[in-house]
Design an enzyme around this catalytic site. Structure first.
Site, PDB file in Angstrom:
ATOM      1  N   ARG A 196       0.862  -1.178   0.000  1.00  0.00           N
ATOM      2  CA  ARG A 196       0.000   0.000   0.000  1.00  0.00           C
ATOM      3  C   ARG A 196       0.898   1.228   0.000  1.00  0.00           C
ATOM      4  O   ARG A 196       2.094   1.136   0.300  1.00  0.00           O
ATOM      5  CB  ARG A 196      -0.915  -0.003   1.223  1.00  0.00           C
ATOM      6  CG  ARG A 196      -1.897  -1.175   1.259  1.00  0.00           C
ATOM      7  CD  ARG A 196      -2.905  -0.987   2.369  1.00  0.00           C
ATOM      8  NE  ARG A 196      -3.806  -2.116   2.523  1.00  0.00           N
ATOM      9  CZ  ARG A 196      -4.898  -2.309   1.796  1.00  0.00           C
ATOM     10  NH1 ARG A 196      -5.216  -1.459   0.840  1.00  0.00           N
ATOM     11  NH2 ARG A 196      -5.676  -3.351   2.004  1.00  0.00           N
ATOM     12  N   ASP A 257      13.098   5.540   3.473  1.00  0.00           N
ATOM     13  CA  ASP A 257      13.159   4.196   2.913  1.00  0.00           C
ATOM     14  C   ASP A 257      14.627   3.823   2.859  1.00  0.00           C
ATOM     15  O   ASP A 257      15.290   3.956   1.829  1.00  0.00           O
ATOM     16  CB  ASP A 257      12.523   4.182   1.518  1.00  0.00           C
ATOM     17  CG  ASP A 257      12.159   2.782   1.053  1.00  0.00           C
ATOM     18  OD1 ASP A 257      12.386   1.831   1.821  1.00  0.00           O
ATOM     19  OD2 ASP A 257      11.646   2.636  -0.071  1.00  0.00           O
TER      20      ASP A 257
END
Length: 509
Positions: A196, A257
């Site tokens: 998602r 990330d």
């Protein structure tokens, strides 16, 4: 000490103790207790929150996710005592001190993450240490294996198994909705587990959820893939590399990330689904995760090396990332655009070309197409209608309506059109600003929210021409997006004449 359990409908892990009881047990806020359910014989550790008013003395509040492991009945008697700190804490501190983690170190950390033995603060420390100090390729390999070992795996009898992944960073990247059915229609298997949106306006799982349910167990994913050749599901529901989802929750507020964790996360999921061949999409551009070609090639080499260590053949595609893929951003808008192409549409070319290029690489890697012929084969599968029929099979087996069409998917009912204030050319599309607007408008939670681009980089517009439209499911969200759009200026229009520099020389008088 024995306490009466009160089940608290809080979607978190931990327990709530009265401050006086916490002192009796010998713990403080943030410490751990071990809880034993005598009735079921189950025992788990839990991080302690304390209160002076919400829970009376003699009662322990048990949060929902902790009770999922304990299976306590409300009002049952449980035994509580101080628990030892997790072994992972010293190992996390080791990484904070810039030391290299061993294979056993990494396995222990991941095991404690999956067992919910770490608090959010402790898990944040691990993520931060890896983000700041980085992971070398050995540590990435250890992390990949540990993630795989901590969850379920798929095992297919026939090979090759194909998979693809995009590292993200470019909005509107709905290519999986085309690539998966093209590859499956060729006779190959592609069990696509997707994420998602974390920082984007729509992850692949968010898109597929417009068409069908996406939450399935690993066994269900394997059964569906065996039957129709492919699926597009949310990886977070499969128990495949479950530690990754815990890490993502911590990364989300910081919009980070970490490179090593990203490599391990991607390759662990590919390894766990049994993939032999993987195509990695690396968008390159000034506002993506990968700013230039040199950095893109470096990331590609890292993916390929980790693949070799795992026995997976990896090829990477460096793709254009300075502009959204296609003309839509947001769940319903993106799905409608992809379906229109599967139904025979020939625009937008950016979406078609990128999808066919990556699908073509996979077809060549598998031997389905000769070297240099993959794009053409993918195009034939798309134009013949085979890809559309295959997507309908995937939608149906996942519980959606196979009769869905692009026209039946509508954007949000509230909209605002942004028009060009002058005649000129689109010289900049700020990806991050466009994503921010789509998220403020409600994407990905509100499926109808998003942005439709009427003009893209390099295209000419005249005064009054529409540049983009913001859609929202809720009026107040649209107003917020419009206000933010005035501040962000995500699209810049300029005439070809940018400035005039006069000469200082005046000549003879």
């Amino acid at each position: 000490m024995k306490y009466i359990a009160k089940i608290l409908d809080i979607a978190d892990r931990g327990v709530l103790l009265n401050a006086s009881d916490a002192r009796t047990v010998g713990v403080l806020q943030g410490d751990r207790v071990q809880i034993l359910n005598h009735a079921g014989g189950l025992s788990v550790p839990a991080v302690v929150d304390t209160t002076t008013t919400m829970i009376p003395s003699g009662v322990i509040g048990v949060y929902g996710l902790t009770n999922k492991a304990l299976q306590i009945v409300d009002g049952a008697e449980v035994e509580v005592w101080e628990a030892k700190k997790p072994l992972a804490l010293d190992l996390i501190k080791k990484k904070m001190n810039r030391e290299k983690l061993t294979k056993d170190d990494t396995r222990q950390i991941i095991q404690d993450i999956v067992n919910d033995s770490l608090s959010q603060a402790e898990l944040s420390a691990y993520v931060t240490a890896c983000y700041i100090n980085g992971l070398d390729m050995d540590e990435v390999e250890y992390l990949t294996h540990a993630m795989v070992e901590s969850g379920d795996r798929l095992k297919f009898g026939n090979h090759p198994i194909v998979d693809k992944h995009s590292v993200g960073g470019v909005p509107g990247n709905k290519i999986s909705l085309l690539i998966v059915p093209i590859i499956a229609a060729s006779g190959l298997k592609i069990p696509k587990t997707s994420s998602r949106a974390i920082t984007g306006a729509a992850g692949t799982a968010d898109l597929m959820e417009v068409l069908a349910p996406v939450e399935f167990s690993a066994a269900e994913v394997q059964q569906m893939t065996e039957k129709v050749g492919g699926v597009i599901v949310w990886g977070g529901a499969t128990n495949i590399a479950p530690a990754d989802d815990r890490i993502i929750v911590v990364e989300y507020p910081f919009k980070i990330d970490a490179r090593g964790q990203m490599l391990a996360s991607v390759m662990a999921k590919k390894f766990a689904v049994g993939a032999d061949l993987v195509v990695i999409d690396i968008p390159v551009g000034s506002s993506t995760k990968v700013p230039d070609m040199a950095e893109g090639r470096k990331m590609a080499r890292e993916f390929i090396e980790i693949g070799e260590r795992l026995g997976i053949r990896v090829e990477c595609a460096l793709t254009y990332g300075d502009s959204p893929v296609g003309r839509t951003i947001g769940p319903n808008l993106e799905v409608r655009e992809a379906l229109a192409i599967l139904e025979g549409g020939d625009e937008p070319r950016s979406l078609i070309q990128k999808s066919l290029s990556l699908a073509g690489i996979a077809l060549e890697m598998s031997g389905k197409a000769a070297r240099g012929q993959g794009y053409q084969m993918a195009e034939e599968i798309l134009k013949s209608g085979k890809a559309l029929r295959k997507l309908r099979q995937i939608i149906e087996i996942q519980g959606g309506d196979p009769g869905v069409t692009s026209e039946s998917i509508k954007p949000g009912q509230f909209e605002f059109v942004v028009n060009a204030q002058e005649t000129g050319y689109i010289i900049e599309l700020n990806n991050r600003a466009l994503v921010s607007l789509a998220r403020i408008a409600g994407a990905p939670h509100d499926h109808g929210a998003g942005i439709m681009l009427h003009a893209k980089k390099g295209e000419q517009v005249n005064t009054g021409d529409p540049i983009f439209t913001i859609y929202a499911d809720r009026d107040w969200r649209l107003k917020m997006a419009v206000e933010e759009g005035r501040r962000l200026m995500p699209v810049i229009v300029e005439g070809m004449l940018l400035d005039r520099i006069p000469s200082e020389y005046r000549g003879p008088v």
